[in-house]
Scaffold this motif. Structure first.
Motif, mmCIF file in Angstrom:
data_model
loop_
_atom_site.group_PDB
_atom_site.id
_atom_site.type_symbol
_atom_site.label_atom_id
_atom_site.label_comp_id
_atom_site.label_asym_id
_atom_site.label_seq_id
_atom_site.Cartn_x
_atom_site.Cartn_y
_atom_site.Cartn_z
ATOM 1 N N GLU A 1 0.627 -1.527 0.545
ATOM 2 C CA GLU A 1 0.017 0.466 0.256
ATOM 3 C C GLU A 1 1.003 0.918 -0.243
ATOM 4 N N ILE A 2 0.487 2.199 -0.490
ATOM 5 C CA ILE A 2 1.620 3.413 -0.610
ATOM 6 C C ILE A 2 0.580 4.485 -1.001
ATOM 7 N N PRO A 3 1.344 6.185 -0.870
ATOM 8 C CA PRO A 3 -0.188 7.000 -0.884
ATOM 9 C C PRO A 3 0.226 6.802 -2.568
ATOM 10 N N SER A 4 -1.037 7.338 -3.130
ATOM 11 C CA SER A 4 -1.703 7.306 -4.362
ATOM 12 C C SER A 4 -1.067 8.879 -4.851
ATOM 13 N N LEU A 5 -1.444 9.532 -6.804
ATOM 14 C CA LEU A 5 -1.735 10.530 -7.043
ATOM 15 C C LEU A 5 -3.307 10.999 -7.278
ATOM 16 N N ARG A 6 -4.289 9.172 -6.895
ATOM 17 C CA ARG A 6 -5.585 9.993 -6.736
ATOM 18 C C ARG A 6 -6.188 10.651 -5.783
ATOM 19 N N THR A 7 -7.176 11.258 -7.102
ATOM 20 C CA THR A 7 -7.616 12.619 -5.841
ATOM 21 C C THR A 7 -9.419 12.233 -5.905
ATOM 22 N N GLN A 8 -9.604 11.865 -4.790
ATOM 23 C CA GLN A 8 -11.345 12.217 -4.281
ATOM 24 C C GLN A 8 -11.825 13.418 -4.355
ATOM 25 N N PHE A 9 -13.242 13.205 -5.638
ATOM 26 C CA PHE A 9 -13.433 14.999 -5.820
ATOM 27 C C PHE A 9 -15.099 14.936 -6.024
ATOM 28 N N VAL A 10 -15.839 15.719 -6.322
ATOM 29 C CA VAL A 10 -17.123 16.288 -6.663
ATOM 30 C C VAL A 10 -17.019 17.533 -7.816
ATOM 31 N N TRP A 11 -17.539 16.806 -8.307
ATOM 32 C CA TRP A 11 -17.945 18.294 -9.231
ATOM 33 C C TRP A 11 -19.459 18.468 -9.141
ATOM 34 N N PHE A 12 -19.655 20.423 -9.352
ATOM 35 C CA PHE A 12 -20.587 20.651 -9.272
ATOM 36 C C PHE A 12 -21.114 20.555 -10.471
ATOM 37 N N ASN A 13 -22.176 20.664 -10.553
ATOM 38 C CA ASN A 13 -22.998 20.690 -11.713
ATOM 39 C C ASN A 13 -23.946 22.571 -12.134
ATOM 40 N N GLY B 1 -6.100 20.585 -3.428
ATOM 41 C CA GLY B 1 -6.909 20.886 -4.222
ATOM 42 C C GLY B 1 -6.332 19.602 -5.535
ATOM 43 N N PRO B 2 -6.535 20.131 -6.825
ATOM 44 C CA PRO B 2 -6.970 18.210 -7.585
ATOM 45 C C PRO B 2 -5.948 17.635 -7.750
ATOM 46 N N ASN C 1 -27.670 15.103 -16.154
ATOM 47 C CA ASN C 1 -28.531 15.101 -15.310
ATOM 48 C C ASN C 1 -28.197 14.422 -13.982
ATOM 49 N N TYR C 2 -27.504 16.049 -13.426
ATOM 50 C CA TYR C 2 -27.157 15.424 -11.357
ATOM 51 C C TYR C 2 -26.857 16.823 -11.241
ATOM 52 N N ASP C 3 -26.902 16.472 -9.938
ATOM 53 C CA ASP C 3 -26.070 18.185 -9.286
ATOM 54 C C ASP C 3 -24.856 18.310 -8.250
ATOM 55 N N LEU C 4 -24.405 17.094 -8.316
ATOM 56 C CA LEU C 4 -23.585 16.927 -7.274
ATOM 57 C C LEU C 4 -23.039 15.334 -8.556
ATOM 58 N N ALA C 5 -21.325 14.966 -8.883
ATOM 59 C CA ALA C 5 -20.741 13.746 -8.787
ATOM 60 C C ALA C 5 -19.887 13.619 -8.499
ATOM 61 N N LEU C 6 -19.743 12.776 -7.074
ATOM 62 C CA LEU C 6 -18.739 12.046 -5.974
ATOM 63 C C LEU C 6 -18.133 10.942 -6.683
ATOM 64 N N THR C 7 -16.298 11.453 -7.456
ATOM 65 C CA THR C 7 -16.213 9.473 -7.682
ATOM 66 C C THR C 7 -14.047 10.760 -7.862
ATOM 67 N N ALA D 1 -15.043 25.556 -8.230
ATOM 68 C CA ALA D 1 -15.825 25.039 -9.279
ATOM 69 C C ALA D 1 -16.206 23.596 -8.412
ATOM 70 N N TYR D 2 -15.056 22.401 -7.751
ATOM 71 C CA TYR D 2 -15.354 21.599 -7.836
ATOM 72 C C TYR D 2 -14.697 21.512 -6.505
ATOM 73 N N MET D 3 -15.057 19.934 -5.063
ATOM 74 C CA MET D 3 -14.706 19.997 -4.423
ATOM 75 C C MET D 3 -13.923 18.756 -4.181
ATOM 76 N N PHE D 4 -12.903 19.173 -3.470
ATOM 77 C CA PHE D 4 -11.244 18.082 -3.304
ATOM 78 C C PHE D 4 -11.608 17.764 -1.514
ATOM 79 N N LEU D 5 -11.879 16.256 -2.047
ATOM 80 C CA LEU D 5 -11.853 16.086 -0.707
ATOM 81 C C LEU D 5 -11.002 15.227 -0.129
ATOM 82 N N THR D 6 -10.126 13.880 -0.713
ATOM 83 C CA THR D 6 -9.309 13.157 -0.214
ATOM 84 C C THR D 6 -8.145 12.965 -1.251
ATOM 85 N N TYR D 7 -6.990 11.981 -0.850
ATOM 86 C CA TYR D 7 -5.580 11.713 -1.608
ATOM 87 C C TYR D 7 -6.335 10.801 -1.233
ATOM 88 N N THR D 8 -6.245 9.744 -1.580
ATOM 89 C CA THR D 8 -6.719 8.305 -1.145
ATOM 90 C C THR D 8 -5.543 7.038 -1.557
#
Length: 530
Positions: free
Chosen positions: A277-289, A325-326, A420-426, A492-499
């Motif tokens: 297991e290592i720190p990744s370069l992957r960012t968990q975030f939310v798009w605002f529509n 941030g991203p 067709n959404y308000d917020l999208a989490l990925t 414009a976006y919500m940046f949550l965690t670096y997973t």
């Protein structure tokens, strides 16, 4: 070494751009120090086995088919060690030779690649510069992402020498051409069959494919780096985190990537399992529509962003690091120069008050002009960390008067692109080219392919465009920081965690290594130990 990944990436990623500077002076990369020589020497000292060896590997994503020029399918081929690009990143984000053994930047718009001698496709055909040229041209023709990431004015091939001229000075070309979209395939073969049987150059070749289920591969004896130890692999598509863990525990599979953190406790016995297991370069975030009238006001978006506790998500729920941030702090793209949104629920309430949203009827949900501040969040049902964070967001946003309704899907792509959404989490890997330009181009530019929230800021577009022709490393990072701050200021976006990311294997398996860029997974070194 990998456990010091953040420091290592910070030091070694600069080497990507040292290539630019050295090449401008006529310096050429020397492949003699690469891992390829080690691979070849290891291949000459292989023992014999009494019976064919086989491994079952679980993939968390499969793609629509196996043609690397379509959509994001190339990522599957690099994870399965079926396909290879001209150059690739190693575990420390350093560009290393692959199909090309040397390269140089002749000038700001001209790049020269030498194609490695002795490389053949899975059908035995020789890989020449002309074959590489035609493969790259095919990716550009079939995929909009290709046109945008490798803006080619012309390509010329002679023997093993390939020259690419770009339409403009393009500082991120090396990192972009390492993306699996540009896996080298034999276009002289029947390309109509590539959806199920691509002809590439990796240590494993496809022998069977069942869409949405599995890929069967066998080692390619003619592989330029030496034939693999494992004879055959079955790569099974198991999209659910918990199901992958159960399949590994039951013995159905031997290797699994991205096992959910709640399941890692099942594999702590080192005599039976190995966890990388290592720190990744992957960012968990939310798009605002931003086309939704409720979310078109930046003050409302800021309020929502102040209403969530990223530190708690990272420290308690999913691990990793709270995002600002991203780009993760492991990447030198200006993380320390930007200001994000902390958890400040009282400030969030004040912003909503100022935007005219009040709880007039006392039901706990704010409204304005008779319209409730009720929002739909869509997420991927297979990803444990997203589900956990979404539930926490729902609870916290209710405290500031925002109602969040959640809908889960097996695949978000169509729903995101439909709007067709308000917020999208990925989550996305934001360091896939070792450079900030790729992600900024594709997610934040006005009208970009993955700017599915409709966000637009002409001043941001101008800053991102300046990145294309800026070769100075520090100036590139400064522009990246400026762009990120604009995005954060607009909320414009919500940046949550670096997973974090992981790969878990049976203790008998050797060579299963996690890379920061998660489109790498297997290579010729995978084997079953004695």
């Amino acid at each position: 070494m990998k456990r010091n990944l953040q420091k290592s990436i910070l030091l070694t990623i600069v080497s990507v751009f040292v290539v630019f500077l050295l090449a401008a002076c006529g310096t050429t990369n020397n492949p003699s120090t690469s891992s390829d020589a080690t691979e070849k020497s290891a291949a000459t000292d292989k023992g014999t086995t009494s019976a064919p060896t086989h491994l079952n590997v679980a993939l968390f994503w499969l793609g629509s088919n196996l043609d690397p020029a379509e959509e994001w399918n190339g990522w599957t081929l690099t994870r399965a060690a079926i396909g290879e690009t001209l150059i690739q990143f190693d575990e420390n984000m350093k560009l290393v030779p692959k199909i090309a053994d040397t390269w140089e930047r002749v000038d700001d718009m001209t790049w020269h690649f030498h194609i490695r001698e002795g490389v053949t496709f899975h059908n035995g055909n020789k890989v020449t510069a002309d074959a590489v040229k035609k493969s790259i041209e095919r990716s550009i023709e079939l995929n909009e992402r290709g046109k945008a990431t490798v803006p080619v004015a012309s390509m010329t091939a002679e023997g093993q020498d390939l020259t690419i001229k770009t339409t403009e000075p393009y500082a991120s070309l090396l990192g972009n051409i390492a993306e699996p979209l540009f896996i080298i395939v034999d276009t002289s073969a029947d390309t109509s069959k590539f959806k199920s049987e691509p002809i590439a150059t990796g240590p494993f070749m496809v022998t069977g494919y069942t869409p949405d289920q599995e890929i069967q591969v066998k080692k390619y004896d003619g592989y330029w780096g030496g034939a693999a130890d494992v004879d055959t692999l079955t790569l099974k598509y198991i999209k659910d985190d918990s199901t992958r863990a159960l399949a590994l525990q039951s013995g159905e599979i031997d290797v699994a990537s991205n096992v959910g953190r709640s399941s890692l406790a099942l594999f702590q016995d080192k005599s039976q399992y190995t966890i990388d297991e290592i720190p990744s370069l992957r960012t968990q975030f939310v798009w605002f529509n931003t086309t939704n009238p409720l979310l078109s006001d930046p003050e409302v978006r800021r309020a929502i962003s102040y209403g969530i506790d990223r530190e708690m998500y990272a420290n308690t729920l999913v691990g990793g690091q709270a995002a600002k941030g991203p780009f993760t702090s492991a990447l030198p793209f200006g993380y320390d120069k930007i200001t994000g949104h902390d958890y400040e629920p009282e400030k969030a309430k004040q912003l909503l008050d100022g935007a005219g949203f009040k709880d007039a009827d006392g039901d706990g949900i704010r409204e304005k002009d008779g319209k409730k501040l009720s929002l739909q969040l869509i997420l991927n049902s297979a990803y444990e960390s997203d589900s956990i964070v979404a539930a926490a967001m729902q609870s916290q946003l209710k405290e500031i008067g925002v109602q969040l309704e959640m809908t889960s899907y097996e695949d978000l792509t169509d729903h995101q692109k439909s709007g067709n959404y308000d917020l999208a989490l990925t989550s996305i890997n934001t360091g896939i080219t070792g450079d900030p330009q790729y992600i900024l181009d594709f997610y934040f530019m006005t009208g970009a392919e993955w700017n599915v929230g409709g966000y637009s800021n002409p001043k941001l577009d101008e800053v991102i465009t300046r990145l294309h022709s800026e070769f100075d490393v520090e100036k590139r990072y400064a522009l990246a920081a400026e762009a990120q701050q604009m995005i954060l200021d607009d909320a414009a976006y919500m940046f949550l965690t670096y997973t974090p990311i992981n790969i878990v294997s049976k203790s008998t398996v050797q060579g299963a290594t996690m890379y920061p860029i998660d489109f790498y997974l297997l290579d010729r070194n995978i084997k079953v130990g004695q």
